[in-house]
Design a protein around this motif. Structure first.
Motif, PDB file in Angstrom:
ATOM      1  N   ARG A 132       0.846  -1.201   0.000  1.00 55.20           N
ATOM      2  CA  ARG A 132       0.000   0.000   0.000  1.00 55.20           C
ATOM      3  C   ARG A 132       0.869   1.234   0.000  1.00 55.20           C
ATOM      4  NH1 ARG A 132      -4.299  -0.227   4.629  1.00 55.20           N
ATOM      5  NH2 ARG A 132      -5.075   1.562   3.503  1.00 55.20           N
ATOM      6  N   GLY A 133       0.445   2.240  -0.727  1.00 50.44           N
ATOM      7  CA  GLY A 133       1.218   3.482  -0.827  1.00 50.44           C
ATOM      8  C   GLY A 133       1.448   4.146   0.517  1.00 50.44           C
ATOM      9  N   ASN A 134       0.453   4.101   1.385  1.00 55.18           N
ATOM     10  CA  ASN A 134       0.579   4.776   2.674  1.00 55.18           C
ATOM     11  C   ASN A 134       1.679   4.165   3.529  1.00 55.18           C
ATOM     12  OD1 ASN A 134      -1.560   6.328   1.870  1.00 55.18           O
ATOM     13  ND2 ASN A 134      -3.082   5.220   3.068  1.00 55.18           N
ATOM     14  N   VAL A 135       1.806   2.845   3.484  1.00 53.80           N
ATOM     15  CA  VAL A 135       2.825   2.187   4.290  1.00 53.80           C
ATOM     16  C   VAL A 135       4.214   2.557   3.785  1.00 53.80           C
ATOM     17  CG1 VAL A 135       3.772  -0.056   4.970  1.00 53.80           C
ATOM     18  CG2 VAL A 135       1.308   0.292   4.940  1.00 53.80           C
ATOM     19  N   ILE A 136       4.395   2.537   2.494  1.00 53.46           N
ATOM     20  CA  ILE A 136       5.691   2.888   1.917  1.00 53.46           C
ATOM     21  C   ILE A 136       6.009   4.356   2.201  1.00 53.46           C
ATOM     22  CG2 ILE A 136       7.014   3.033  -0.229  1.00 53.46           C
ATOM     23  CD1 ILE A 136       6.365   0.158   0.707  1.00 53.46           C
ATOM     24  N   ASP A 137       5.031   5.240   2.017  1.00 53.20           N
ATOM     25  CA  ASP A 137       5.241   6.668   2.297  1.00 53.20           C
ATOM     26  C   ASP A 137       5.608   6.887   3.762  1.00 53.20           C
ATOM     27  OD1 ASP A 137       4.635   7.238  -0.309  1.00 53.20           O
ATOM     28  OD2 ASP A 137       2.583   7.906   0.098  1.00 53.20           O
ATOM     29  N   LEU A 138       4.928   6.174   4.640  1.00 54.63           N
ATOM     30  CA  LEU A 138       5.223   6.306   6.069  1.00 54.63           C
ATOM     31  C   LEU A 138       6.632   5.814   6.379  1.00 54.63           C
ATOM     32  CD1 LEU A 138       4.296   7.040   8.896  1.00 54.63           C
ATOM     33  CD2 LEU A 138       3.328   4.750   9.091  1.00 54.63           C
ATOM     34  N   ALA A 139       7.023   4.700   5.789  1.00 50.36           N
ATOM     35  CA  ALA A 139       8.375   4.173   6.026  1.00 50.36           C
ATOM     36  C   ALA A 139       9.436   5.165   5.547  1.00 50.36           C
ATOM     37  CB  ALA A 139       8.541   2.832   5.319  1.00 50.36           C
ATOM     38  N   VAL A 140       9.221   5.733   4.376  1.00 45.85           N
ATOM     39  CA  VAL A 140      10.170   6.723   3.857  1.00 45.85           C
ATOM     40  C   VAL A 140      10.209   7.944   4.779  1.00 45.85           C
ATOM     41  CG1 VAL A 140      10.602   8.328   1.953  1.00 45.85           C
ATOM     42  CG2 VAL A 140      10.017   5.950   1.472  1.00 45.85           C
ATOM     43  N   ALA A 141       9.049   8.378   5.236  1.00 49.51           N
ATOM     44  CA  ALA A 141       8.992   9.546   6.123  1.00 49.51           C
ATOM     45  C   ALA A 141       9.736   9.286   7.429  1.00 49.51           C
ATOM     46  CB  ALA A 141       7.536   9.922   6.411  1.00 49.51           C
ATOM     47  N   VAL A 142       9.616   8.085   7.971  1.00 53.85           N
ATOM     48  CA  VAL A 142      10.308   7.760   9.222  1.00 53.85           C
ATOM     49  C   VAL A 142      11.818   7.770   9.019  1.00 53.85           C
ATOM     50  CG1 VAL A 142      10.729   5.891  10.883  1.00 53.85           C
ATOM     51  CG2 VAL A 142       8.391   6.499  10.243  1.00 53.85           C
ATOM     52  N   VAL A 143      12.276   7.170   7.919  1.00 56.95           N
ATOM     53  CA  VAL A 143      13.717   7.127   7.653  1.00 56.95           C
ATOM     54  C   VAL A 143      14.261   8.533   7.415  1.00 56.95           C
ATOM     55  CG1 VAL A 143      15.455   6.320   6.004  1.00 56.95           C
ATOM     56  CG2 VAL A 143      13.678   4.763   6.806  1.00 56.95           C
ATOM     57  N   ILE A 144      13.582   9.312   6.589  1.00 56.60           N
ATOM     58  CA  ILE A 144      14.021  10.683   6.322  1.00 56.60           C
ATOM     59  C   ILE A 144      13.944  11.516   7.600  1.00 56.60           C
ATOM     60  CG2 ILE A 144      13.466  12.805   5.056  1.00 56.60           C
ATOM     61  CD1 ILE A 144      14.843  10.677   3.370  1.00 56.60           C
ATOM     62  N   GLY A 145      12.901  11.314   8.385  1.00 60.76           N
ATOM     63  CA  GLY A 145      12.768  12.038   9.653  1.00 60.76           C
ATOM     64  C   GLY A 145      13.912  11.735  10.604  1.00 60.76           C
ATOM     65  N   ALA A 146      14.325  10.478  10.662  1.00 60.93           N
ATOM     66  CA  ALA A 146      15.451  10.104  11.529  1.00 60.93           C
ATOM     67  C   ALA A 146      16.737  10.769  11.054  1.00 60.93           C
ATOM     68  CB  ALA A 146      15.610   8.594  11.563  1.00 60.93           C
ATOM     69  N   ALA A 147      16.961  10.769   9.740  1.00 62.87           N
ATOM     70  CA  ALA A 147      18.160  11.422   9.203  1.00 62.87           C
ATOM     71  C   ALA A 147      18.100  12.930   9.445  1.00 62.87           C
ATOM     72  CB  ALA A 147      18.298  11.125   7.711  1.00 62.87           C
ATOM     73  N   PHE A 148      16.942  13.517   9.259  1.00 64.71           N
ATOM     74  CA  PHE A 148      16.742  14.950   9.468  1.00 64.71           C
ATOM     75  C   PHE A 148      16.977  15.304  10.933  1.00 64.71           C
ATOM     76  CE2 PHE A 148      13.935  18.674  10.055  1.00 64.71           C
ATOM     77  CZ  PHE A 148      14.494  19.502   9.102  1.00 64.71           C
ATOM     78  N   THR A 149      16.522  14.447  11.838  1.00 63.72           N
ATOM     79  CA  THR A 149      16.736  14.662  13.270  1.00 63.72           C
ATOM     80  C   THR A 149      18.221  14.715  13.584  1.00 63.72           C
ATOM     81  OG1 THR A 149      14.655  13.579  13.827  1.00 63.72           O
ATOM     82  CG2 THR A 149      16.291  13.703  15.572  1.00 63.72           C
ATOM     83  N   GLY A 150      18.994  13.844  12.958  1.00 59.49           N
ATOM     84  CA  GLY A 150      20.441  13.856  13.171  1.00 59.49           C
ATOM     85  C   GLY A 150      21.066  15.163  12.733  1.00 59.49           C
TER      86      GLY A 150
END
Length: 134
Positions: free
Chosen positions: A11-29
Motif C-alpha cells: 500500500r502506498g501509505n505504508v511505503i510513504d510512512l516508512a520513507v517519512a520515518v527514515v528521512i525524519g530520523a536522518a533529518f533529526t540527526g
C-alpha cells in the motif's frame, strides 16, 4: 493470508510512512548536530553555564523537583524549533515563492521543454495584446 500481507505492505501509505520515518530520523540527526555543535556552545559561552539539569533543584523530603532540567528542555525545544524554521523551512518556502512567482510571470527555464500549454498561452497573450491595441 500471504496475499493480504503483500497487499498491506505494498500500500502506498505504508511505503510513504516508512520513507517519512527514515528521512525524519536522518533529518533529526542533522538538526541535533546543528543545535549541539553550533548553538549550545554559543549559549554556553554567553551564559557560562555547564548544565541547567543540575540547577534550580528543590528537595522535598526524598523527592527532587528539577526546575532547571525543565527549563533546559524547554530551551532545547525552542532552539531546535528555531533551527528547523530558520535553516530549513524559511529558505525552502522562499525558494518556492520565487519559483511560483517566476512560473506565474511566464518565465520558463531554458532547459525546460516547451509544451502545448506554453504555446497556447503565448498565442493567447499575443491575441490579447493585439486586441488591446485596436
Amino acid at each position: 493470508m500471504l496475499k493480504g500481507f503483500k497487499d498491506f505492505i505494498m500500500r502506498g501509505n505504508v511505503i510513504d510512512l516508512a520513507v517519512a520515518v527514515v528521512i525524519g530520523a536522518a533529518f533529526t540527526g542533522v538538526v541535533n548536530s546543528i543545535v549541539q555543535n553550533i548553538f549550545n556552545p554559543l549559549i554556553g559561552a554567553l551564559f557560562q553555564a555547564d548544565s541547567l539539569d543540575k540547577s534550580l533543584i528543590l528537595t522535598i523530603g526524598s523527592a527532587e523537583l528539577k526546575f532547571g532540567a525543565v527549563i533546559g528542555a524547554s530551551l532545547t525545544f525552542l532552539i531546535v524549533a528555531a533551527v528547523v524554521y530558520f535553516v530549513f523551512v524559511l529558505p525552502i518556502n522562499t525558494m518556492k515563492k520565487h519559483a511560483d512567482a517566476r512560473r506565474k510571470a511566464g518565465v520558463v527555464r531554458e532547459d525546460t521543454p516547451v509544451t502545448e500549454i506554453d504555446v497556447l498561452t503565448e498565442i493567447r497573450d499575443l491575441l490579447a495584446r493585439n486586441t488591446a491595441r485596436q
